[in-house]
Design a protein around this motif. Sequence first.
Motif, PDB file in Angstrom:
ATOM      1  N   ARG A 269       0.832  -1.208   0.000  1.00  0.00           N
ATOM      2  CA  ARG A 269       0.000   0.000   0.000  1.00  0.00           C
ATOM      3  C   ARG A 269       0.870   1.263   0.000  1.00  0.00           C
ATOM      4  O   ARG A 269       0.584   2.222  -0.707  1.00  0.00           O
TER       5      ARG A 269
ATOM      6  N   GLN B 192       2.413   3.210  -3.193  1.00  0.00           N
ATOM      7  CA  GLN B 192       1.628   4.004  -4.146  1.00  0.00           C
ATOM      8  C   GLN B 192       0.572   4.878  -3.482  1.00  0.00           C
ATOM      9  O   GLN B 192      -0.379   5.299  -4.133  1.00  0.00           O
TER      10      GLN B 192
ATOM     11  N   THR C 126      -1.827   7.602  -2.265  1.00  0.00           N
ATOM     12  CA  THR C 126      -2.139   8.842  -2.962  1.00  0.00           C
ATOM     13  C   THR C 126      -2.786   9.852  -2.046  1.00  0.00           C
ATOM     14  O   THR C 126      -3.061  10.970  -2.463  1.00  0.00           O
TER      15      THR C 126
ATOM     16  N   CYS D  63      -7.689   3.160  -2.841  1.00  0.00           N
ATOM     17  CA  CYS D  63      -6.326   2.728  -3.101  1.00  0.00           C
ATOM     18  C   CYS D  63      -6.006   3.017  -4.568  1.00  0.00           C
ATOM     19  O   CYS D  63      -6.891   3.349  -5.356  1.00  0.00           O
ATOM     20  N   THR D  64      -4.727   2.886  -4.934  1.00  0.00           N
ATOM     21  CA  THR D  64      -4.344   3.234  -6.303  1.00  0.00           C
ATOM     22  C   THR D  64      -4.922   2.280  -7.327  1.00  0.00           C
ATOM     23  O   THR D  64      -4.889   2.554  -8.511  1.00  0.00           O
ATOM     24  N   MET D  65      -5.438   1.148  -6.872  1.00  0.00           N
ATOM     25  CA  MET D  65      -5.976   0.186  -7.827  1.00  0.00           C
ATOM     26  C   MET D  65      -7.145   0.807  -8.597  1.00  0.00           C
ATOM     27  O   MET D  65      -7.218   0.711  -9.809  1.00  0.00           O
ATOM     28  N   CYS D  66      -8.046   1.411  -7.877  1.00  0.00           N
ATOM     29  CA  CYS D  66      -9.202   2.030  -8.530  1.00  0.00           C
ATOM     30  C   CYS D  66      -9.114   3.555  -8.545  1.00  0.00           C
ATOM     31  O   CYS D  66      -9.947   4.207  -9.170  1.00  0.00           O
ATOM     32  N   GLY D  67      -8.126   4.116  -7.873  1.00  0.00           N
ATOM     33  CA  GLY D  67      -7.956   5.560  -7.905  1.00  0.00           C
ATOM     34  C   GLY D  67      -9.239   6.269  -7.478  1.00  0.00           C
ATOM     35  O   GLY D  67      -9.808   5.966  -6.430  1.00  0.00           O
ATOM     36  N   ASN D  68      -9.692   7.194  -8.306  1.00  0.00           N
ATOM     37  CA  ASN D  68     -10.892   7.961  -7.961  1.00  0.00           C
ATOM     38  C   ASN D  68     -12.184   7.164  -8.107  1.00  0.00           C
ATOM     39  O   ASN D  68     -13.253   7.675  -7.782  1.00  0.00           O
ATOM     40  N   TYR D  69     -12.072   5.941  -8.656  1.00  0.00           N
ATOM     41  CA  TYR D  69     -13.304   5.238  -9.021  1.00  0.00           C
ATOM     42  C   TYR D  69     -13.509   4.006  -8.152  1.00  0.00           C
ATOM     43  O   TYR D  69     -13.623   2.882  -8.626  1.00  0.00           O
ATOM     44  N   CYS D  70     -13.530   4.210  -6.879  1.00  0.00           N
ATOM     45  CA  CYS D  70     -13.740   3.119  -5.928  1.00  0.00           C
ATOM     46  C   CYS D  70     -15.211   2.713  -5.982  1.00  0.00           C
ATOM     47  O   CYS D  70     -16.098   3.519  -5.682  1.00  0.00           O
ATOM     48  N   ALA D  71     -15.453   1.473  -6.366  1.00  0.00           N
ATOM     49  CA  ALA D  71     -16.833   1.016  -6.546  1.00  0.00           C
ATOM     50  C   ALA D  71     -17.640   1.214  -5.271  1.00  0.00           C
ATOM     51  O   ALA D  71     -18.770   1.708  -5.299  1.00  0.00           O
TER      52      ALA D  71
ATOM     53  N   SER E 246      -4.602   3.498 -13.378  1.00  0.00           N
ATOM     54  CA  SER E 246      -5.709   4.088 -12.632  1.00  0.00           C
ATOM     55  C   SER E 246      -5.551   5.608 -12.721  1.00  0.00           C
ATOM     56  O   SER E 246      -4.596   6.104 -13.332  1.00  0.00           O
ATOM     57  N   SER E 247      -6.481   6.314 -12.109  1.00  0.00           N
ATOM     58  CA  SER E 247      -6.362   7.778 -12.154  1.00  0.00           C
ATOM     59  C   SER E 247      -5.108   8.234 -11.417  1.00  0.00           C
ATOM     60  O   SER E 247      -4.612   9.333 -11.624  1.00  0.00           O
ATOM     61  N   ASP E 248      -4.565   7.366 -10.565  1.00  0.00           N
ATOM     62  CA  ASP E 248      -3.398   7.731  -9.768  1.00  0.00           C
ATOM     63  C   ASP E 248      -2.070   7.420 -10.443  1.00  0.00           C
ATOM     64  O   ASP E 248      -1.079   8.096 -10.196  1.00  0.00           O
TER      65      ASP E 248
ATOM     66  N   VAL F  70     -21.361  -3.265  -3.583  1.00  0.00           N
ATOM     67  CA  VAL F  70     -20.922  -3.457  -4.965  1.00  0.00           C
ATOM     68  C   VAL F  70     -19.415  -3.228  -5.003  1.00  0.00           C
ATOM     69  O   VAL F  70     -18.933  -2.187  -4.549  1.00  0.00           O
TER      70      VAL F  70
ATOM     71  N   ARG G 106     -16.268  -2.213 -10.387  1.00  0.00           N
ATOM     72  CA  ARG G 106     -16.226  -0.805 -10.801  1.00  0.00           C
ATOM     73  C   ARG G 106     -17.248  -0.524 -11.885  1.00  0.00           C
ATOM     74  O   ARG G 106     -18.016   0.436 -11.805  1.00  0.00           O
TER      75      ARG G 106
ATOM     76  N   SER H 236     -20.605  -0.503 -10.502  1.00  0.00           N
ATOM     77  CA  SER H 236     -20.916   0.695  -9.693  1.00  0.00           C
ATOM     78  C   SER H 236     -21.215   1.898 -10.589  1.00  0.00           C
ATOM     79  O   SER H 236     -22.080   2.705 -10.273  1.00  0.00           O
TER      80      SER H 236
ATOM     81  N   LEU I 188      -4.960  -3.506  -2.490  1.00  0.00           N
ATOM     82  CA  LEU I 188      -3.996  -2.582  -1.897  1.00  0.00           C
ATOM     83  C   LEU I 188      -3.477  -1.540  -2.886  1.00  0.00           C
ATOM     84  O   LEU I 188      -3.329  -0.372  -2.546  1.00  0.00           O
ATOM     85  N   ALA I 189      -3.154  -1.982  -4.110  1.00  0.00           N
ATOM     86  CA  ALA I 189      -2.509  -1.088  -5.069  1.00  0.00           C
ATOM     87  C   ALA I 189      -2.526  -1.761  -6.434  1.00  0.00           C
ATOM     88  O   ALA I 189      -2.894  -2.932  -6.567  1.00  0.00           O
ATOM     89  N   LEU I 190      -2.101  -1.019  -7.458  1.00  0.00           N
ATOM     90  CA  LEU I 190      -1.907  -1.646  -8.763  1.00  0.00           C
ATOM     91  C   LEU I 190      -0.655  -2.524  -8.709  1.00  0.00           C
ATOM     92  O   LEU I 190       0.310  -2.205  -8.014  1.00  0.00           O
TER      93      LEU I 190
END
Lengths: 431, 431
Positions: free
Chosen positions: A398, A401, A403, A408-416, B70-72, B183, B186, B189, B334-336
């Motif tokens: 974690r 990355q 932010t 988390c950075t996996m979905c960035g701004n689009y956390c389901a 991701s966006s990050d 949900v 992504r 959602s 956790l992260a990409l």
Amino acid sequence: MTQLDIARNGIISSEMNIIAQKEGIDPEFILQGISDGTIVIPANINHKGIDPCGIGNGLSTKVNANFGTSSDIGNIETELAKLHAALDAKTDTVMDLSTGGDIPAIRRAILNKCPVPLGTVPIYEAGIAAIDKRGSIVDMTPDDMFDAIENHARDGVDFLTVHCAVNQKTIARLKASRRLTDVVSRGGSFLIGWILHNKRENPLFEQYDRLLEIARKYDVTLSLGDGLRPGSLADASDRAQFEELLTIGELVDRAREAGVQAMVEGPGHMPLDQIAANVQIQKSTCKGAPFYVLGPLVTDVAAGYDHITSAIGGAIAAAAGVDFLCYVTPSEHLALPTPEEVKEGVIASRIAAHAGDLIKGVPGAWEWDLEMSKARKNLDWDTQLKLTIDPQKAALIRARQTTGGSGCTMCGNYCAMELVSEYLGTPKKVC
Amino acid sequence: MTQLDIARNGIISSEMNIIAQKEGIDPEFILQGISDGTIVIPANINHKGIDPCGIGNGLSTKVNANFGTSSDIGNIETELAKLHAALDAKTDTVMDLSTGGDIPAIRRAILNKCPVPLGTVPIYEAGIAAIDKRGSIVDMTPDDMFDAIENHARDGVDFLTVHCAVNQKTIARLKASRRLTDVVSRGGSFLIGWILHNKRENPLFEQYDRLLEIARKYDVTLSLGDGLRPGSLADASDRAQFEELLTIGELVDRAREAGVQAMVEGPGHMPLDQIAANVQIQKSTCKGAPFYVLGPLVTDVAAGYDHITSAIGGAIAAAAGVDFLCYVTPSEHLALPTPEEVKEGVIASRIAAHAGDLIKGVPGAWEWDLEMSKARKNLDWDTQLKLTIDPQKAALIRARQTTGGSGCTMCGNYCAMELVSEYLGTPKKVC
């Protein structure tokens, strides 16, 4: 008195109480399980400072980590490093399988630092000492074998793997089975070589009562080893394996009669659809004795990743009722593990054990996942990291990355979960 | 004409022939499977240089690797590095799930270097573009959605995840299900937010025929996404999940009627004893459509090791009939992932797929293990290393401790197989 004797006298020992508390289970249940032989507490009376651990029916699935030197590599320092790696990763027990260097000194150094139950395979030491003293493993005397066993027991080893059921009948069935990878158990191979060379019966079988006396004296738990553990999928669940199991079952009966705690070792390499059947047959033929499996490894082809093949098999086994998983490390089939690989092996086995505990209904297992998923839903990262099986590794991933966002950075701004709760009108936070 | 149209005309396409050869299966079997809809070949007519891959009944279990920005974080270079890591680890397909940076440019760069089928989730691009153009994901128009889908199809994407079954009825059932982690998809959602905000039906459901037309034009395989994939063990196999599955089953029928290939996506987080039942119900309700699962992850608590939790679930799923495993990497939750974690994820999924193939009786699966175990019995290290799932890693582990002996440093001088064959009189070498 062994824990078994104590339980049969209707007394709840301090070890039983500690285990009941750790497992969140009624001490009476522990007492009954020990009395019936479906639970064991490997706790040698000479193992000072041991934190007792229960293995068996109704308890959480336990994990064992093997290490130890070989004739090629390792010393006290390397093996203590592996002990600490295993303890840091929260193994429940360890086994010292050393076959190189000063074997007794290594064992004593480990025991001295080992708060968890320690297991060993004394036939290794007996066989290797026989090479020095008499020229060959097959020149071991029965006394060499029993002396090694008594030495390990006196030192405080909590459970001993003893291949008592590798006997004339088992070997005949082995020969008739025409296996691909005959014998892959080192202890088994020492004894089979000895039996065939000397044309005599296995002393550990023939003089089993002598073994029981030693075990009883120190309250050593016998781990009845499967010398004919299948070493390839092709050999899994064959007649040789089950011949040995039936004999082991008889030896469980005799151990119980003698007031000695006993558990049963099992496979090994095995296609995943055979695992549940193997567990059932072990439980029926061994009258509910705790079952301790190596893996099982669900394919032969993944050397370098056998902690994963074993986690697959171990999870299925645990869910089917296995009580105790022996870990396998990524270096299995290739080399001795590093401390890092010891850790990887323990974590993989703990995942398997827990996946099984969820199915067995072990107290607290379901709640762990529930707490984690609540923290995940709440995007509560501190709690997530605290609850995960290896907080250190999760925090590192974690951290690399982060932010500053709530997700988390996996979905960035689009956390389901974040996106949808607004529209569903479900609570942002659950507790 | 799509592969489905071709098969229905009784013609064996060059793709079907190639797959038959790769799988060691009669081309007529492939033709029949495609015609029935139990096998798909995701091969967009615009994906130049694709090496076709069959997914479905009777074929080996396939593995998919996800990556994308991701966006990050992430750009074309980072994602191409992950593509190459996935291909080196022998993934069967990849998905570009980019949600940051120049999404179309990343997709095209990947397609340009991608010999395996590529999948995407066009709703990501549509939703994120809507933020820029109109201010919010929920301001997407239906045309935005279909334009994104057509753009992906035109570019040559082979399979598209489309959450068509997230509709008013499914959402009603979701609400009534009172989930812990509502949900976690992504794409799901985005659409649920859109539906609830706009108080309208899901355009991908309402205008499903429009989607089918696009898919048919480019022979894009629909991967009918499960927007209500359970995100915790607590939510597994609930009514919301099965409501969506039933609707997906109806959409499979309609895809087949329109000559469009379709497969079905599935869980998700799931206790291991629910997996086989889920596979059976998917197969029955979706009339044998190929089943593509994410994991399943058999516990929620192992972030940092979810490639292992998924290998456990994936192996059980594959053995039960799942056709296609979406990998999960150690960094899930956790992260990409890094390229190294992409590799770890692919290998873990390939182990799971193969463990399942051994049970399914996939041609060649059993022989692989047999050849490996023969090499092991023969102490033939070159062949062992060549046959193992990741020869490079196995060679590194072995090399760090090689002693020049015939065995390995794990057992040193006391190799069980070597010790015992002398006394058993079994052949030293098998072939």
